[in-house]
Design an enzyme around this catalytic site. Structure first.
Site, PDB file in Angstrom:
ATOM      1  N   MET A  76      -0.738  -9.606  -4.048  1.00  9.57           N
ATOM      2  CA  MET A  76      -1.583  -8.599  -4.891  1.00  9.57           C
ATOM      3  C   MET A  76      -2.844  -8.727  -4.318  1.00  9.57           C
ATOM      4  SD  MET A  76       0.516  -7.829  -7.406  1.00  9.57           S
ATOM      5  CE  MET A  76      -0.434  -7.022  -8.342  1.00  9.57           C
TER       6      MET A  76
ATOM      7  N   ILE B  25       6.531 -10.689  -3.911  1.00 19.58           N
ATOM      8  CA  ILE B  25       5.169 -10.702  -3.979  1.00 19.58           C
ATOM      9  C   ILE B  25       4.767 -11.824  -4.820  1.00 19.58           C
ATOM     10  CG2 ILE B  25       5.245  -8.209  -3.517  1.00 19.58           C
ATOM     11  CD1 ILE B  25       4.894  -7.742  -6.280  1.00 19.58           C
ATOM     12  N   CYS B  26       3.389 -12.317  -4.483  1.00 25.70           N
ATOM     13  CA  CYS B  26       2.834 -13.208  -5.232  1.00 25.70           C
ATOM     14  C   CYS B  26       1.329 -12.867  -5.268  1.00 25.70           C
ATOM     15  CB  CYS B  26       3.052 -14.743  -4.984  1.00 25.70           C
ATOM     16  SG  CYS B  26       2.217 -15.077  -3.387  1.00 25.70           S
ATOM     17  N   ARG B  27       0.483 -13.678  -5.621  1.00 24.38           N
ATOM     18  CA  ARG B  27      -1.000 -13.536  -5.492  1.00 24.38           C
ATOM     19  C   ARG B  27      -1.487 -13.210  -4.020  1.00 24.38           C
ATOM     20  NH1 ARG B  27      -5.192 -16.520  -4.610  1.00 24.38           N
ATOM     21  NH2 ARG B  27      -7.224 -15.858  -5.188  1.00 24.38           N
TER      22      ARG B  27
END
Lengths: 571, 571
Positions: free
Chosen positions: A562, A534-536
């Site tokens: 996110m 996961i990242c932004r």
């Protein structure tokens, strides 16, 4: 030289003088100068801009006359069409090919013969038989008189209250008036915006778990948050049970859950229902969805009766299902097609893909093609979805806003099935590109290669449309195995954002290795479990996924990062 | 599981670290984690936003750092790419597969071996060897340092003059400084806007008879008028002969026609020329247009050398001709494709259709596909063209502006060949729809049926794109025989506008019968001559043409009406 029409003395009666009916009449005249064309309309106006009504209520469109796109006079003078307003059809005999007309002003009644009949009666606002539904102050928004009544109701209030305070000599601040809008579709949202714009405090009540039915719920959630941020009171999952009048004359809206919402005005925007009374008189077929059944040439089950616009069922171009799409664009095209066919041409309606757009405050909500919700209802599981949050234009040029996009495509061949685009900038140019792509059955591979307009104020060298194609292609090529937030439980979560970002919001249990450190810290990761990255927004997670896969790990990118989590995971 | 790359120790050198080169490097890393990737860049920055430079000069983009999209550090840390800036390639041996590098700061020299070499040197601003070309105050706009130099030059001037006046204690009005921009293409126009925005008085000198080469001259005329309205001094049909410095240090631009234009700053925006020095070192093929010749996989005549971006020739997707398209979008896609091919994938570049967009003051200029000018140059006569002036959105919703559109399509099959769209509102959403249509080889019949985003703030129930399709289809169906202003001489001209409109502007010799009176006044018209019908934009003329044709007259609609006349007929 023009070939003379074979139907020299064809008599065509068109019932309904707005959108589809008006388009049909004007087109037919251009194709057949000799036809006798009679257009009857129950209301006082033909060819008015019903799409503009909410904006007239809000005051953005100041003059009522602006809404009258073409007048009776235009139809008579330019098109030699016999227009009769305030004229209702009270009987149709398909056997005798006659229509019984009743003139609402004079009470006169006549019977007219037709060779071809075109029904364009539209769809009526749904007005459920609830207790108190007929109390003063409860309005629908369908016609010019509806908008006039709402304006008068709001203005009357203003005058009363101004009068009360004017003797003080001070400029008075008006107490916020309270509106309740029932129904969170297009008209509901446009009314919410316009009533807010007029200074009212607005509550929106919606029976379903989301606003804007063409969107999937997680995309609608962004709209809902946006409305709340703009001061709208939102009540989802609650139906209206009835209305009561208080002692001071104001209303209360009672809901199924037992709540009471005070209101100085109530707008019913629950939806519309095809007007099929005329079709029933004529004995023509009604479809499963409750609209008039027509073929591709807009012909009903009676070959001399055509039907167009909001009253007919159409084929969904993407799913192949019958559907009701009460929108002006398809209605106008259908009117043209009916005229073509009556004039002896082989025009066909290709169906609809449900392209729509709606403004809400500074935001724009648009969609085209099928939603995940719809595909799932149809039992279709062969699709994949992605979420993207690209800038509306080059990030370094002022005014860039992020777009929230959901793109749905077929796993087997990459065919684009649907697109939902939200944002405050650059939405129309993207939804139109997606709409053209769906019309042509394009794949996401072709979106990768689209050459769209780019200069810093308008886009990016890789346009959001290209970007959608690239991400989708990465998935279908196997370069980026995808996971979704509803499937991450029990997985090994790797967050590749930097620590400052985690300080703002993080996922419980996720391991953090910032992307720049990943190559040197691979030893910290398990080789026996699938790693969910996961990242932004998903971009760095994709880079990390590539590193992991090529180093022998099992890895998936969590779609939308996110930003999607905030839509999909309740916290 | 990911298949391991076969090219485990592949060494790839990428020359040029902007747009195509940077895209190639990042993509290649994602596809091949083990490859050794060296990216060398002559300038001080990689991956900077050269499209943003004019806006940085103008001050819209305030900070220079905003232009640095991805830094050397990003490439090193996220992509494990060996980036070397201020590093020039001074030799290439295709036989030995080596590149000689010269480090501009240290003066050091090294030789690096490659398995695959990617050339992305871009295109250099043309700087003709004119007298005085090297005088201080004459700038090109290609790099971040160029923009910095221009800003410093303009700011220095401001400081000097402010200093001069500051002792008076009054706020001083700066004397308008004079800029001369040479060249009316994209960069030229963006510089005109940005210098005007900074308060300079701007003269634009263009050798050709029009600005914006992708447009046809009559469409460019609208842009030219618009610029003049915004205070720009426009000198068309005049080349630059040289530059002189006056006693006070300011410049004079001398033109071929003998004019002298005083200037405090001169911007050269004559165009760009592919940088082919490296290709020549490598001994690879150069095409007829002067760019590096590549195949669909961006491979040059040497199978281990690839080239991408502004330095290469590409196939025009519409005409099939080799062309030079120095635009960021294609450069980025080409970089990706070269990376794919190097990593063993079968990606191909489909060519370019030259989609472009440019902002000039509040106006937007956009085009996609072929112009009439280009088709005519190629000897193509099988096309028709139409002009339309639809509202950008529903006329009754505030802020609608008219769009000026020229649409070019093939007469035989209706295929859309090109679109030019100008306006202050709604241009990107239309040019993107046309661009998608051209990508898919759509016909104008399919444009009739497109389902684009409509709500009053964004469009019309019949979108301008649909409208273009409908008008074009009317022509191809024979419903609306068309004439153009250059072919009306000697014809019988019928003007169907109303008398108030004629009072403003009329065509000498045209007979006026307002459309509403036409059916009753047919007796006034000749049956033995072709009647050429005009109105404001062409719509009422079309209605009139239909009436005339069906009544046995010979008639044609004059395309674009009075609005097109003002572009095509010199008065």
């Amino acid at each position: 030289m023009e070939t003379k029409s074979k139907n020299r003395n064809l008599k065509v009666i068109i019932v309904g003088g707005v959108a589809g009916g008006a388009s049909c009449a004007a087109r037919l005249r251009r194709l057949d100068e000799k036809a006798e064309i009679l257009m009857v309309e129950r209301g006082p106006y033909v060819s008015y801009a019903n799409c503009g009504l909410p904006y007239h209520v809000g005051g953005t469109i100041e003059k009522e006359s602006s809404l009258l796109v073409a007048t009776e006079q235009t139809f008579r003078e330019q098109f030699a069409i016999d227009v009769r307003t305030r004229c209702e059809v009270v009987g149709i005999s398909a056997a005798k090919k006659t229509v019984d007309l009743n003139y609402l002003v004079t009470g006169e009644a006549t019977t007219e013969k037709y060779d071809k009949l075109v029904l364009s009666p539209g769809a009526a606002p749904i007005r459920p038989p609830l207790p108190g539904i007929d109390l003063p102050g409860i309005f629908s928004v369908r016609t010019v008189p509806d908008a006039r009544n709402i304006r008068e109701w709001l203005d009357r209030d203003t005058e009363d209250r101004s009068g009360m305070h004017s003797y003080t000599g001070f400029q008075t601040v008006m107490p916020a008036k309270r509106a309740v809008v029932i129904g969170g579709g297009f008209i509901g949202l446009e009314m919410v915006e316009n009533l807010t714009h007029r200074g009212l405090e607005v509550t929106l009540i919606e029976k379903l778990n989301q606003v804007m039915p063409p969107l999937d719920p997680e995309m609608a959630l962004l709209v809902e948050r946006y409305m709340v941020k703009h001061g709208v009171h939102l009540e989802l999952n609650d139906g209206v049970a009835g209305f009561e009048q208080s002692a001071d004359g104001s209303l209360e809206v009672l809901t199924s859950s037992g709540k009471r919402h005070p209101a100085d005005i109530v707008i019913l925007a629950i939806g519309v229902r095809p007007e099929t009374a005329l079709a029933q008189m004529a004995g023509i077929e009604i479809g499963q969805r409750g609209g008039i059944r027509v073929d591709e040439q807009m012909r009903t089950s009676d070959p001399d009766i055509f039907a167009v616009g909001d009253a007919v069922e159409v084929k969904d171009f993407v799913t192949g299902q019958w559907t009701l799409i009460p929108l002006a664009g398809p209605a106008n095209r259908q009117g043209r097609i009916a005229a073509d066919v009556i004039a002896g041409r082989d025009s066909r309606f290709r169906g609809t893909q449900g392209t729509s757009i709606c403004q809400i405050f500074e935001g724009v909500i648009a969609s085209t093609g099928a939603s995940e919700k719809l595909l799932t209802q149809l039992g279709d599981t062969g699709f994949e979805k992605i979420y993207l949050y690209p800038n509306s234009h080059a990030g370094y040029y002022p005014g860039a806003k992020y777009l929230a996009m959901k793109i749905i495509f077929r796993k087997s061949d990459g065919r684009l099935l649907g697109a939902q685009v939200l944002g405050e900038d650059g939405v129309p140019s993207r939804i139109n590109a997606f709409a053209m792509a769906i019309q042509m059955g394009l794949t996401i591979y072709e979106l990768e290669e689209s050459e769209l307009a780019y200069a810093p104020p308008f886009g990016s060298a890789k346009d959001p449309v290209n970007f959608a194609g690239m991400v989708a292609a990465d998935i279908l090529h196997g370069d980026m195995p995808l996971s979704h937030w509803n499937a991450v439980d029990g997985g090994f979560l790797l967050d590749v954002r930097n620590p400052q970002e985690l300080a703002v919001e993080s996922v419980p249990g996720a391991v953090n290795i910032p992307l720049p450190q990943l190559r040197t810290r691979l030893g910290e990761l398990p080789r026996d479990r699938e790693i969910l990255v996961i990242c932004r927004s998903g971009q760095r997670a994709y880079y990390a996924t590539r590193i992991l896969l090529q180093n022998g790990f099992k890895a998936r990118t969590v779609a939308g990062g996110m930003l999607s989590r905030s839509m999909l995971v309740s916290s």
